[in-house]
Design a protein around this motif. Structure first.
Motif, short mmCIF file in Angstrom:
data_model
loop_
_atom_site.label_atom_id
_atom_site.label_comp_id
_atom_site.label_asym_id
_atom_site.label_seq_id
_atom_site.Cartn_x
_atom_site.Cartn_y
_atom_site.Cartn_z
N ALA D 10 2.73 -11.71 -5.49
CA ALA D 10 1.53 -11.06 -4.97
C ALA D 10 1.43 -11.35 -3.48
O ALA D 10 1.90 -12.39 -2.99
CB ALA D 10 0.29 -11.58 -5.69
N HIS D 11 0.80 -10.43 -2.77
CA HIS D 11 0.63 -10.69 -1.34
C HIS D 11 -0.44 -11.76 -1.15
O HIS D 11 -1.48 -11.74 -1.81
CB HIS D 11 0.20 -9.40 -0.62
CG HIS D 11 0.24 -9.53 0.86
ND1 HIS D 11 -0.80 -10.05 1.59
CD2 HIS D 11 1.23 -9.27 1.76
CE1 HIS D 11 -0.47 -10.08 2.88
NE2 HIS D 11 0.77 -9.60 3.00
N LEU D 15 -4.27 -12.82 -3.11
CA LEU D 15 -4.63 -14.10 -3.75
C LEU D 15 -5.81 -14.74 -3.02
O LEU D 15 -6.71 -15.30 -3.67
CB LEU D 15 -3.43 -15.05 -3.71
CG LEU D 15 -2.60 -15.11 -4.99
CD1 LEU D 15 -1.34 -15.93 -4.79
CD2 LEU D 15 -3.41 -15.70 -6.14
N THR D 202 -0.52 -3.16 -8.62
CA THR D 202 0.30 -4.29 -9.06
C THR D 202 1.70 -4.26 -8.44
O THR D 202 2.17 -5.28 -7.90
CB THR D 202 0.42 -4.29 -10.60
OG1 THR D 202 -0.87 -4.18 -11.17
CG2 THR D 202 1.10 -5.56 -11.09
N LYS D 203 2.36 -3.12 -8.50
CA LYS D 203 3.73 -3.05 -8.00
C LYS D 203 3.79 -3.20 -6.48
O LYS D 203 4.84 -3.49 -5.92
CB LYS D 203 4.36 -1.69 -8.38
CG LYS D 203 4.67 -1.55 -9.87
CD LYS D 203 5.26 -0.16 -10.14
CE LYS D 203 5.32 0.17 -11.61
NZ LYS D 203 6.28 -0.62 -12.37
N GLY D 205 1.87 -5.30 -4.57
CA GLY D 205 1.34 -6.51 -3.97
C GLY D 205 0.22 -7.21 -4.72
O GLY D 205 -0.10 -8.36 -4.42
N ALA D 206 -0.39 -6.54 -5.71
CA ALA D 206 -1.43 -7.21 -6.49
C ALA D 206 -0.80 -8.02 -7.62
O ALA D 206 0.42 -7.99 -7.83
CB ALA D 206 -2.43 -6.20 -7.04
N LEU D 207 -1.65 -8.75 -8.36
CA LEU D 207 -1.14 -9.55 -9.47
C LEU D 207 -1.16 -8.72 -10.76
O LEU D 207 -0.16 -8.64 -11.48
CB LEU D 207 -2.00 -10.80 -9.68
CG LEU D 207 -1.99 -11.86 -8.60
CD1 LEU D 207 -2.93 -11.51 -7.48
CD2 LEU D 207 -2.32 -13.23 -9.18
N ALA D 208 -2.32 -8.15 -11.03
CA ALA D 208 -2.51 -7.35 -12.25
C ALA D 208 -3.75 -6.53 -12.01
O ALA D 208 -4.85 -6.92 -12.38
CB ALA D 208 -2.67 -8.24 -13.47
#
Lengths: 337, 337, 337, 337
Positions: D10-11, D15, D202-203, D205-208
């Motif tokens: 994740a970027h 976070l 998500t793809k 830079g996010a986590l979910a």
């Protein structure tokens, strides 16, 4: 005439059996004597014990069979032109709770072992992102009038076993198919590896009567519950059972199938080189010039296009009730065209 | 005798109509003349245009009706002892795609407006964590032999409207119910706010024939697709339509309902103070001493416990075919006990 | 404060584990090292091998568990006030493909063996018209803050076995429940007959992390497919696994549960005789006078009515993050009221 | 590296937003300030009001979108190689309650208006035996790295309208697609006729975190209920919303998309004539000699076969986190091979 075998009337003997069943009180939901008798007759004809369930439509027979073999997260492999794909409005998806029907191609509606093997090999029970095939469904006779010989069924069944798949047979025209191949009911089903058979009677002379013959023990446990839950368990069950008794008694079903096949053969002979699939049951597929099609319609023939066969292709379906005169009408119209 | 009205045979006139329909070729899937005629007869009897669909079981009629009114994420409110709750093996859940049946209580199987209003008020379309009722289902006659008068239906319908709910009526015994109340079919259904009616014929003399009468336009759009997808569209459709024609012609259906009700009344008179619900159609509920029940069984009567009514409670269901002699048998056995 | 434990923030250690997991490339869909570690930790804590699946919500954990235990034509027995009945918007019905949740009553949200036995005895696998229970679901802690001791679970499990039912435990508050009972995780689950456990972490300090622990081999086969098909398999799986690692490491989960329980106990002490259920985890149920409720709200407390407990009943849910000061606020407001 | 953009971390900014959200109590289930802010940001970026729902997986976003557009008895038309067909384990079938996904072909994963029109023309709402398409689903970017320009989307949408179909866009890689085309988010979605968009983070830079943006009013009514019922509504909702805030703030999402695309372009330059699809986002498809593939793997590159492209075809997916050094590694390994 010729539009479909389900435009034919019921055979008088079958109606007579229903009338005979109409005497006095009888237990409901299949606990009656007619049901026991119909079940026993089927078990004798198929030469083994098995679960037997009667339902009023072929779509129900197929969808219930598939639901008993496939979990909601599974898939079913069938021919791309199969009845379950094109003519049941998504019933397999509904009854299975959302399983997918995966389609492959094959000549005259038949699956070939090599094609089936190749398709089945694309999936893995370990790959959670993809589909999980659990069953294969074949049609007997096929949607293009082809009939499987026992050896052909056994070869498909072997592929099924090697991939952990169960084998369903849509036998809406089982009678005319085996009337053509000459193989026994048992050889054409469980002896060649069929796990569940939709055994049709409606198209071959009954009013609304199909049987599910289940040779797989685990599927047999679920089927009575699936049937009831689907609203497919008739309360006055004696009348559907009586149809089956009338249909099977004295071999009427094979007599009727032979009649339908004979008219199909006669029709094929009339059509000659226009015929585009081998005639192995009671369906005849032909390619007609527009003028020919028009002439036939003008003469009173009814027939539907066979879309997968392309422009100018049509399907003719003689039934047990088709007369020589009807075939003769086609001959005359065609000659005149 | 008395176990259920679905143990009775079919009325000869209805079988005769089927036999009459068995002539020559007829279009399949409902495009035949018998279907058009049956539909027209129903529209005349119900005094309005509406969608009409024939299916072979009452469970199918109910489940399809509910599926047309409720999305998969919806809920249906019904009486806790309703047929859709106890006797359809989860068909409403199956056909709706997982909607829930919420149950409430009421006297003799009837819903009361106040109780319905209280229950419906517990839910909100804005509360995503909870259920979303979309429909209410009532039984006519109820599972305890009660019959709704038009005013009672209208009162329930008013509650439905106020909560944005549609009203379904399970009319498996619609005929005997209105034979008792004397209200017209229209007054007993759409004129009092019923959106979809399962109009039963099987229990009252047909073989396997129920009609869905849909007075709601949006539901009417979905129903033909839902029916086909459920394997409930008969191919040789003329035979189910012919049953309905025979059933309705010359008012046979009301004649048969009156007969069944008369025997129920006679039976109730025999049972006297043992009767535990008002007899407003063709079902009689009684409480029997063990010796009485044994004596009746010994005399040939068949009857099931009525579980919700507690120990010693039983249901007797005379039908159109019940004879005076059968009622007399009960009288004699009871006197002797 | 007090509205629910899911209004609490995540524990810093758990966020730190996520940050630690955020380094470089990692295999997706659960093939990463964090997932392996989290699984291993759970297996050690539960003292046996079992299938472990992480999902982001408790509703998903419950619904998947139930779908793995119950066919579409089955039923699940649970407490009438259970989370799966009231707070999951029909997720059990959706995931199972239309199975029904049958509800029974019991004190403080608990099922009692005798009641369960009586209910299960009403159904029979041979009665196709009725429901077919396959599973029982209990909540640990219950929706009223009660906690099952191992003996209580084992007694329910024995009833389940005798009826051929599987046992699911909704452990959204498993941590606070066993922090209260003092029983081990294993004793509180599989050793007492639980087949599948929804092991919650979100309410007790995680962000969005629940584990399904499946001790039943057949259910374990279906679960990975059911999870993926439900869109519940996270692609960047390391982040959900890291939450579980942070949650379990150094016994953080039991520390947090003890903190929440201590505040619940303190709160119960403050409420005194107003408390209406035994406080056996981190939920406190009280009956308040309108003036008291108003005073508490004015002081900043948030709390929801506990509808099943009737007028004036409310639920307070301290979490791991609840402070002494927050409890003190309640005390002061209550004294002043 | 290169196996998929979901193997990337994740970027840090995303976070950090989650950590910032981790302060004190916050309302659950989406009533928090972070959710309101994320929704507002999306509405501003997309230049109109619309329903916004956050879910943790792309499969959930797609399946919910399709379920909101298609009844259980409907069908969805998509590309034969679409993610919803091959990589979601039947989630569309599950969420829709059994609708079927009909597939057609098209270059580089794109649907062409003429092909879509031809397919849609095969079905009729009046033909109850067949499927009833209700929606079309396209992928942006496609499964082969192609990106739709607004005009292309509008042309497909026009076909949809003419057949009464709704248009869904699987925008798992929406960011890299529009970073390539240069069209605005609005032009790339609703202004060109998209009814529901799965907007992926998500793809990239996010986590979910994925958002469903629903521009269709009727679908928007059902979605909150469908999401909850699917166990896709996160309780501590602030953390998924915070991801979206971090993702969108200061245009981070477009910065990351541009980075990923730049590395894809660099990689394509390295592969030169081996490239088999136009590189219009962050996916690169190449055909490699066995020795080349082996050399790349030996150098540490990870990549999957692209089955539909035949033997020797592979997919490389740079992400926002891909480094120049990683591309250089490929260049060196390829030169040496």
């Amino acid at each position: 005439m010729f539009a479909s075998d389900n435009t034919a009337p019921a055979h008088p003997k079958i109606l007579e059996a229903m009338v005979a069943a109409n005497a006095g009180i009888a237990p409901s939901y299949g606990a009656d004597a007619w049901t026991l008798r119909a079940e026993a007759m089927l078990r004798e004809i198929f030469e083994r014990d098995c679960a037997v369930l009667f339902v009023p439509t072929g779509t129900a027979a197929n969808a219930l069979s598939l639901a008993a073999l496939t979990p909601p997260w599974g898939a079913i492999i069938s021919h791309r032109d199969a009845h379950i794909v094109w003519d049941e409005a998504g019933a397999p998806e509904f009854y299975t709770g959302g399983a997918r029907v995966i389609t492959i191609d094959g000549p005259s509606g038949k699956l070939l072992p090599a094609t089936l093997d190749a398709e089945a090999s694309r999936y893995s029970r370990k790959w959670v992102h993809g589909l999980q095939p659990f069953a294969v469904s074949i049609s007997q006779a096929t949607e293009f009038g082809g009939s499987y010989r026992p050896g052909e069924i056994a070869a498909l069944s072997a592929v099924c076993r090697s991939h952990g798949l169960k084998l369903h047979m849509d036998g809406a025209r089982f009678a005319t198919a085996i009337a053509h191949t000459g193989a026994s009911p048992a050889e054409s089903s469980w002896k060649s590896g069929v796990d569940v058979l939709s055994f049709g009677a409606t198209k071959n002379g009954a009013l609304a009567c199909e049987a599910i013959l289940c040779f797989d023990e685990s599927a047999a446990q679920a089927l009575p519950h699936l049937r009831k839950r689907a609203g497919q368990l008739l309360s006055k069950h004696r009348y559907i059972a009586a149809q089956m008794v009338g249909y099977l008694e004295d071999g009427l079903w094979m007599t009727l199938a032979a009649q339908a096949n004979a008219q199909a053969a006669a029709l094929a002979e009339v059509f000659g080189a226009r015929t585009i699939h081998a005639v192995e049951a009671n369906e005849v597929f032909v390619r007609l010039a527009p003028a020919e099609a028009a002439a036939l319609r003008a003469a009173g023939a009814a027939f539907h296009p066979s879309a997968p066969d392309g422009e100018g292709a049509y399907r003719f379906v003689p039934s047990w009730a088709t007369t020589d005169e009807e075939v003769e009408t086609v001959r005359r119209a065609l000659s005149a065209a």
